[in-house]
Write an enzyme that holds these catalytic residues in place. Structure first.
Site, PDB file in Angstrom:
ATOM      1  CG  ASP A 152      30.955  15.652  60.001  1.00 34.69           C
ATOM      2  OD1 ASP A 152      31.896  15.682  59.176  1.00 34.69           O
ATOM      3  OD2 ASP A 152      29.834  16.124  59.754  1.00 34.69           O
ATOM      4  CD  GLU A 235      31.712  18.763  48.008  1.00 32.51           C
ATOM      5  OE1 GLU A 235      31.138  19.763  47.519  1.00 32.51           O
ATOM      6  OE2 GLU A 235      31.332  18.196  49.043  1.00 32.51           O
TER       7      GLU A 235
HETATM    8  N1  UDP Z   1      33.857  23.088  59.873  1.00 29.04           N
HETATM    9  C1  UDP Z   1      34.653  24.178  60.132  1.00 29.04           C
HETATM   10  N2  UDP Z   1      34.062  25.364  60.500  1.00 29.04           N
HETATM   11  C2  UDP Z   1      32.711  25.516  60.617  1.00 29.04           C
HETATM   12  C3  UDP Z   1      31.894  24.409  60.338  1.00 29.04           C
HETATM   13  C4  UDP Z   1      32.502  23.212  59.956  1.00 29.04           C
HETATM   14  O1  UDP Z   1      35.865  24.074  60.073  1.00 29.04           O
HETATM   15  O2  UDP Z   1      32.251  26.631  60.947  1.00 29.04           O
HETATM   16  C5  UDP Z   1      34.485  21.807  59.475  1.00 29.04           C
HETATM   17  C6  UDP Z   1      33.884  20.570  60.164  1.00 29.04           C
HETATM   18  O3  UDP Z   1      34.621  20.225  61.323  1.00 29.04           O
HETATM   19  C7  UDP Z   1      33.963  19.500  59.084  1.00 29.04           C
HETATM   20  C8  UDP Z   1      33.888  20.283  57.788  1.00 29.04           C
HETATM   21  O4  UDP Z   1      34.251  21.637  58.099  1.00 29.04           O
HETATM   22  O5  UDP Z   1      35.190  18.788  59.134  1.00 29.04           O
HETATM   23  C9  UDP Z   1      32.484  20.276  57.176  1.00 29.04           C
HETATM   24  O6  UDP Z   1      31.572  20.807  58.098  1.00 29.04           O
HETATM   25  P1  UDP Z   1      30.142  20.155  58.427  1.00 29.04           P
HETATM   26  O7  UDP Z   1      30.325  18.734  58.728  1.00 29.04           O
HETATM   27  O8  UDP Z   1      29.485  21.002  59.469  1.00 29.04           O
HETATM   28  O9  UDP Z   1      29.424  20.387  57.054  1.00 29.04           O
HETATM   29  P2  UDP Z   1      28.671  19.372  56.101  1.00 29.04           P
HETATM   30  O10 UDP Z   1      29.469  18.126  56.067  1.00 29.04           O
HETATM   31  O11 UDP Z   1      27.343  19.157  56.712  1.00 29.04           O
HETATM   32  O12 UDP Z   1      28.655  20.101  54.822  1.00 29.04           O
HETATM   33 MN    MN Z   2      29.865  16.895  57.742  1.00 27.27          MN
END
Ligand code: UDP
Ligand code: MN
Length: 296
Positions: A152, A235
């Protein structure tokens, strides 16, 4: 004087001059450099490979996100896209999307462990996926660089060519993170003197997932390195597992961290599409289109 004699003389002069010209011309040609034959030259060696680990999961936006990221990656040479789905079953729609984009890829499943799925607290999103990607790299890669590219985010392609030459760990700013609008190492006189991020949370490496890359050789030297199931500390936990990693050895990209080339964009969440009423719409294109609507 006989009339035939001047003609003979002129003919002799003409033939002699022509011969001299031909000899001189041959000499001139023989001294010209040979034309360069491009295809005989050895091609330049390919750049070090990039391993891009992308966690993904089933929801309404999934195919749109993968399409957007995939066509960005299509501009980048010598890259393997490791797409890891947080799912128990392979998704034919994801595979179809990856095939259509045409970037070299591997597709794996790595469901989030059940214990984390049902918690009311924040979930460790994408952690099982990223660790699966690391396992693949440990088993299949010897050199090059790895990068965690969530599905995303937004990526300027120049960052990929910069991260390729990472010797240990490289870092750079990420836009659209927290109230500061950015997450980045703070640089003074070319050195990291701290980190700028709206949430430090006691982290040693308060950086965003999109803001660092790691050399595959360096990863191999740390066989235990992995990402913890610790929301907010993914991270930091991963980078700590790469220690020893002195800040002085972190390579700074994006012109010494003065440019923004990656963004934690996030996408508006879309609800699952309502079910298609096939009594009304049976036999129309809507039946085919409905197959492309991903419902979590
Ligand atoms: N993701 C996943 N399983 C989940 C939620 C997210 O594999 O249940 C993946 C999502 O596609 C993205 C990454 O993990 O590539 C981080 O997720 P998200 O963008 O929702 O989290 P944020 O960036 O807000 O921490
Ligand atoms: Mn994200």
């Amino acid at each position: 004087m006989a009339t035939g004699q001047p003609i003979k003389m002129y003919l002799t002069i003409f033939v002699a001059t022509t011969c001299i010209y031909m000899v001189l011309y041959q000499y001139h040609v023989s001294r010209q450099p040979m034309p360069q034959v491009e295809f005989l030259k050895a091609p330049p060696p390919p750049p070090p490979p990039l391993y891009i680990i992308t966690p993904t999961y089933k929801r309404a936006e999934q195919l749109a996100e993968l399409t957007r990221l995939g066509y960005t990656l299509k501009h980048v040479p010598n890259l393997l896209w490791i797409v890891v789905d947080d799912a128990n079953h392979t998704s034919p729609l994801v595979i179809e999307t990856l095939n259509r984009i045409g970037v070299p890829y591997e597709y794996f499943l790595a469901p989030m462990p059940e214990i984390y799925k049902h918690t009311k607290k924040a979930k460790p999103r994408g952690v099982s996926n990223r660790n699966r990607g690391l396992d693949y790299i440990r088993a299949n890669a010897t050199d090059g660089v790895l990068y965690f590219a969530d599905d995303d985010n937004t990526y300027d392609i120049s960052i990929f060519d910069q991260m390729r030459y990472t010797k240990k760990v490289s870092m750079w700013p990420v836009g659209l993170v927290t109230k500061f609008g950015i997450s980045t190492p703070i640089i003074r006189n070319g050195k990291i003197v701290g980190f700028y991020d709206g949430w430090i949370g006691g982290r040693k490496f308060p950086v965003d997932m999109a803001g660092f890359a790691v050399s595959v050789k360096f990863l191999h030297e740390r066989p235990k390195a992995k990402m913890p199931y610790k929301p907010g500390y993914e991270e930091d936990g991963f980078l700590k597992s790469l220690q020893p990693l002195p800040l002085t050895e972190i390579e700074l990209l994006a012109s010494n961290c003065t440019e923004i080339l990656t963004w934690h964009t996030q996408t508006k969440k879309n609800a699952n599409a309502t079910a298609l009423n096939t009594n009304v719409h049976g036999g129309t294109n809507l039946v085919q289109l409905d197959k492309y609507l991903v419902r979590a």
